[in-house]
Motif scaffolding. Structure first.
Motif, short mmCIF file in Angstrom:
data_model
loop_
_atom_site.label_atom_id
_atom_site.label_comp_id
_atom_site.label_asym_id
_atom_site.label_seq_id
_atom_site.Cartn_x
_atom_site.Cartn_y
_atom_site.Cartn_z
N ALA A 73 7.40 3.30 -8.29
CA ALA A 73 8.37 3.28 -7.31
C ALA A 73 10.07 3.75 -7.92
O ALA A 73 10.36 3.47 -8.87
CB ALA A 73 8.58 1.86 -6.77
N GLU A 112 12.05 3.99 -2.85
CA GLU A 112 10.94 3.22 -2.45
C GLU A 112 11.16 2.03 -2.97
O GLU A 112 11.68 1.78 -4.17
CB GLU A 112 9.39 3.95 -3.41
N ARG A 129 9.56 3.05 2.07
CA ARG A 129 9.92 4.12 1.47
C ARG A 129 10.97 4.63 2.63
O ARG A 129 10.56 4.78 3.52
CB ARG A 129 9.21 5.12 0.83
N TYR A 153 4.63 -1.63 1.06
CA TYR A 153 5.46 -0.51 0.36
C TYR A 153 6.31 -0.11 1.37
O TYR A 153 5.87 0.37 2.87
CB TYR A 153 4.28 0.59 0.09
#
Length: 139
Positions: free
Chosen positions: A32, A37, A50, A48
């Motif tokens: 990441a 992210e 981003r 996750y």
């Protein structure tokens, strides 16, 4: 409406065949990029997130690790966009990042034909190789 962030569009990102979410999230977590992210939560229940640079504005995507299993399934996601015209592009980028358009049956058949790889393929059917959400970012 351009310029105003959406409340978040819920998505089901479908995939074919088995899907090994844990190794993919492990890799995304290890690699990441801070400020771009992040992966939060514990293995098996991670999210996750981003940022996305898109043609008409920016966005934030969140994808849940909990893949639905069986012959086909999906990853739950939510995208917040500054312009809804970017929805298709955001979905395409997430599909590429999570390798959702792969044919795991064809990949497993081809790799499983190699005597050295066959036991590894059999142990983890549907293992995916993550792509990139932003091609310019990778370059």
């Amino acid at each position: 409406r351009p310029g105003a962030p959406t409340a978040g569009v819920p998505l089901r990102l479908a995939h074919r065949g088995p899907y090994q979410a844990r190794p993919l999230f492990d890799l995304l977590e290890r690699e990441a990029v801070p400020g771009v992210e992040e992966v939060t939560g514990t293995p098996g229940a991670r999210t996750y997130r981003r940022t996305l640079r898109l043609p008409y504005g920016t966005g934030i995507a969140a994808v849940e690790e909990r893949a639905r299993t069986g012959p086909g399934g999906w990853l739950d996601a939510r995208v917040h966009l500054t312009d809804l015209r970017d929805l298709t592009t955001a979905v395409q980028r997430l599909r590429r990042l999570f390798d959702l358009d792969a044919d795991p049956y064809a990949v497993d058949e081809r790799l499983g034909a190699d005597a050295r790889l066959a036991p590894l393929v059999a142990a983890r059917p549907g293992l995916r190789s993550p792509g990139a959400a932003d091609p310019d970012e990778v370059a």
